[in-house]
Design a protein around this motif. Structure first.
Motif, mmCIF file in Angstrom:
data_model
loop_
_atom_site.group_PDB
_atom_site.id
_atom_site.type_symbol
_atom_site.label_atom_id
_atom_site.label_comp_id
_atom_site.label_asym_id
_atom_site.label_seq_id
_atom_site.Cartn_x
_atom_site.Cartn_y
_atom_site.Cartn_z
ATOM 1 N N ALA A 292 5.395 -13.981 -8.924
ATOM 2 C CA ALA A 292 5.108 -14.104 -7.498
ATOM 3 C C ALA A 292 6.054 -13.256 -6.647
ATOM 4 O O ALA A 292 5.631 -12.660 -5.640
ATOM 5 C CB ALA A 292 5.186 -15.564 -7.069
ATOM 6 N N ASP A 293 7.313 -13.185 -7.013
ATOM 7 C CA ASP A 293 8.267 -12.412 -6.214
ATOM 8 C C ASP A 293 7.970 -10.919 -6.284
ATOM 9 O O ASP A 293 8.088 -10.203 -5.278
ATOM 10 C CB ASP A 293 9.697 -12.693 -6.681
ATOM 11 N N VAL A 294 7.605 -10.439 -7.460
ATOM 12 C CA VAL A 294 7.245 -9.025 -7.597
ATOM 13 C C VAL A 294 6.009 -8.729 -6.758
ATOM 14 O O VAL A 294 5.933 -7.695 -6.070
ATOM 15 C CB VAL A 294 7.012 -8.664 -9.076
ATOM 16 N N LEU A 295 5.031 -9.628 -6.782
ATOM 17 C CA LEU A 295 3.818 -9.416 -5.993
ATOM 18 C C LEU A 295 4.122 -9.470 -4.501
ATOM 19 O O LEU A 295 3.511 -8.732 -3.709
ATOM 20 C CB LEU A 295 2.768 -10.460 -6.366
ATOM 21 N N ARG A 296 5.060 -10.300 -4.097
ATOM 22 C CA ARG A 296 5.467 -10.311 -2.688
ATOM 23 C C ARG A 296 6.066 -8.959 -2.300
ATOM 24 O O ARG A 296 5.812 -8.442 -1.207
ATOM 25 C CB ARG A 296 6.486 -11.429 -2.433
ATOM 26 N N ASP A 297 6.880 -8.403 -3.184
ATOM 27 C CA ASP A 297 7.470 -7.086 -2.912
ATOM 28 C C ASP A 297 6.370 -6.039 -2.750
ATOM 29 O O ASP A 297 6.452 -5.167 -1.869
ATOM 30 C CB ASP A 297 8.408 -6.677 -4.049
ATOM 31 N N CYS A 298 5.342 -6.097 -3.604
ATOM 32 C CA CYS A 298 4.238 -5.138 -3.514
ATOM 33 C C CYS A 298 3.476 -5.321 -2.196
ATOM 34 O O CYS A 298 3.079 -4.350 -1.560
ATOM 35 C CB CYS A 298 3.295 -5.304 -4.691
ATOM 36 N N ALA A 299 3.286 -6.566 -1.791
ATOM 37 C CA ALA A 299 2.568 -6.836 -0.548
ATOM 38 C C ALA A 299 3.353 -6.366 0.670
ATOM 39 O O ALA A 299 2.770 -6.013 1.704
ATOM 40 C CB ALA A 299 2.268 -8.335 -0.433
ATOM 41 N N GLU A 322 -1.635 -14.033 3.058
ATOM 42 C CA GLU A 322 -1.604 -14.077 4.518
ATOM 43 C C GLU A 322 -1.050 -12.780 5.099
ATOM 44 O O GLU A 322 -1.568 -12.251 6.092
ATOM 45 C CB GLU A 322 -0.758 -15.275 4.955
ATOM 46 N N LEU A 323 -0.019 -12.231 4.468
ATOM 47 C CA LEU A 323 0.576 -10.980 4.936
ATOM 48 C C LEU A 323 -0.430 -9.837 4.836
ATOM 49 O O LEU A 323 -0.618 -9.067 5.785
ATOM 50 C CB LEU A 323 1.828 -10.665 4.114
ATOM 51 N N LEU A 324 -1.098 -9.718 3.687
ATOM 52 C CA LEU A 324 -2.039 -8.617 3.489
ATOM 53 C C LEU A 324 -3.282 -8.755 4.360
ATOM 54 O O LEU A 324 -3.956 -7.764 4.647
ATOM 55 C CB LEU A 324 -2.443 -8.529 2.017
ATOM 56 N N SER A 325 -3.588 -9.970 4.801
ATOM 57 C CA SER A 325 -4.757 -10.147 5.667
ATOM 58 C C SER A 325 -4.555 -9.494 7.033
ATOM 59 O O SER A 325 -5.518 -9.291 7.777
ATOM 60 C CB SER A 325 -5.072 -11.637 5.832
ATOM 61 N N ARG A 326 -3.313 -9.147 7.348
ATOM 62 C CA ARG A 326 -3.019 -8.452 8.612
ATOM 63 C C ARG A 326 -2.694 -6.979 8.384
ATOM 64 O O ARG A 326 -2.203 -6.303 9.295
ATOM 65 C CB ARG A 326 -1.822 -9.124 9.309
ATOM 66 N N ASP A 327 -2.964 -6.471 7.203
ATOM 67 C CA ASP A 327 -2.562 -5.114 6.844
ATOM 68 C C ASP A 327 -3.288 -4.083 7.718
ATOM 69 O O ASP A 327 -4.449 -4.260 8.104
ATOM 70 C CB ASP A 327 -2.883 -4.852 5.372
#
Length: 462
Positions: A292-299, A322-327
């Motif tokens: 999950a932490d690696v994927l957060r870094d990618c996001a 949620e972060l990527l939904s505002r990309d």
């Protein structure tokens, strides 16, 4: 030429409330133009009974490749007298972004032992059969089936693997070695010294185990595809790959930029761009990541390709969704909506309204798509795409639905014609309107007797 009759017949096939007696009529030769629709239709057993013994092998083949039929229903064709039907059966159905039920194991065994070589071979390579059955082909007399057994490499004994690696048939040896090279750099070297076509060569470079010596030779290749594949190989020595960060080819620099070991600053130092229109396969290490932490870094990354790849990841945590939904990148948001069932419904709606791709309608099936209340929001909108969305509202008022059915835009009126709340009188009128007939005939509220009457009018025998 537009075939109104064929389209109307297909619409009745697609109608989920069409009973068995209606579907049986559609098996007449006069309705052959609608048979393609049976591939996506859940079928009652009595209809399957009729198809299995149908004299026209075209409809039997459609059942064989149906992705809506059960594995048991399709498996009844294992004794079909025509080997082309059995060949279709041997190939797994390929529904778009979905999976189809598997054939029962006894049927899989029968197809792998079919008297026709083409049936056996398609079953082994394309049937998506039980891996244990495929592994059992490692000593088959047919080299194509021995080759297929390499796809179950992890289930093979050491003696089976060794035999396949030195098989007398060239294709069998190459497949065995292409599989073995993922864990053994010795076979990577052997394969790269042989004359491989570009596609298998790039596959070996991207996924094969690498020594520094092999990686160094590939890094000096004149083929930019070789160098890109090397950069994408997460097992390749990083010190070799770093030297490709200044490669003359943009595709190579782009591949280097998504190395998992790099920091954001290191990525930013590489000269690459990702355009909004660029079509890029997801970076595999991101797509398959479970951390999950690696994927957060990618996001959070400034690298668009990494964010797009994170949108595919099955284990993407909620805060990253949620972060990527505002990309800012539209492709990130679209991929997120296509792959993540927890995306907020309003994000899915906005993405749908912005969407320009042919798969746009699939977003309407997202579990969070906000259908309730759409009629209040869009029934009077000047944009016909939004007015059509109003007909997705399960609670739409009948008078609003009637108004949408009379809309000058056929996209809007067709959407209204498919709503289950449409009163019968209006539904019957929609069936007689060329602009709305196809949608109305698919409406589950259509009475079976009306379906029969339409089949009468279209010349389909009782």
């Amino acid at each position: 030429m537009f075939d109104r009759g064929g389209n109307e017949l297909s619409a009745i096939v697609f109608n989920t409330s069409a009973p068995a007696d209606v579907l049986l009529r559609l098996l007449h030769p006069e309705a052959a133009g609608s048979w393609h629709a049976f591939i996506a239709r859940v079928l009652p057993d009595e209809v399957v009974d009729a198809i299995v013994v149908h004299p026209d092998r075209r409809i039997r083949s459609i059942l064989a490749e149906s992705y809506a039929a059960t594995g048991e229903q399709r498996g009844r064709l294992v004794d079909d007298p025509h080997h082309r039907v059995r060949q279709v059966l041997a190939n797994a159905p390929i529904p778009f972004r979905a999976t189809a039920p598997s054939l029962p194991l006894p049927v899989q065994r029968r197809l792998l032992d079919d008297p026709e070589p083409v049936v056996r071979r398609d079953a082994a390579f394309y049937g998506k059969f039980d891996a244990r059955l495929i592994a059992g082909l490692s000593d088959h007399e047919d080299p194509y089936l021995r080759e297929a057994s390499c796809h179950s490499w992890s289930l093979l004994s050491e003696s089976d693997r060794e035999r396949l690696l030195h098989d007398p048939h060239d294709d069998v040896r190459q497949w065995a070695r292409r599989t073995a090279c993922r864990d053994d750099a010795r076979w990577t070297g052997v394969l790269l010294e042989s004359r491989l076509d570009d596609s298998p060569r790039h596959d070996v470079i991207q996924y094969g185990a690498m020594t520094s010596a092999i990686a160094g030779r590939v890094a000096t290749s004149d083929d930019a595809g070789d160098r890109s594949a090397l950069a994408l190989n997460t097992g390749a020595p990083l010190d070799v790959v770093r030297k490709l960060a200044d490669d003359a080819e943009h595709s190579v620099r782009l591949a280097v930029s998504v190395r998992p070991e790099f920091t954001e600053a290191e990525r930013a130092a590489i000269d690459f761009t990702v355009e909004p229109s660029d079509r890029l396969r997801p970076v595999e290490w991101v797509r398959t990541c479970q951390d999950a932490d690696v994927l957060r870094d990618c996001a959070r990354s400034s690298h668009t390709w990494l964010r797009r790849s994170a949108a595919f990841a099955e284990h993407l945590p909620a805060d990253a969704v949620e972060l990527l939904s505002r990309d800012d990148d539209y492709a990130v948001r679209l991929l997120l909506c296509e792959n993540q069932p927890t995306v907020d419904g309003e994000v899915v709606l906005r993405t749908y309204l912005e969407c320009q791709v042919i798969t746009k309608s699939l977003l309407l099936s997202h579990p969070n798509f906000p259908k309730a209340g759409l009629s209040d929001r869009f029934a009077d909108d000047p944009d016909p795409v939004k007015r059509a969305l109003a007909a997705q509202d399960p609670g739409i008022a009948v008078d609003v639905l009637a108004r949408l059915l009379a809309d000058d835009d056929s996209y809007v009126s067709s959407a209204a014609a498919g709503h289950t709340a449409l009163p019968l009188g209006l539904l019957l009128r929609a069936c007689d309107n060329p602009e709305t007939a196809t949608s109305a005939l698919r409406n589950p509220g259509l009475p079976p007797e009306v379906m029969h009457e339409r089949l009468d009018a279209l010349g389909v025998p009782r």
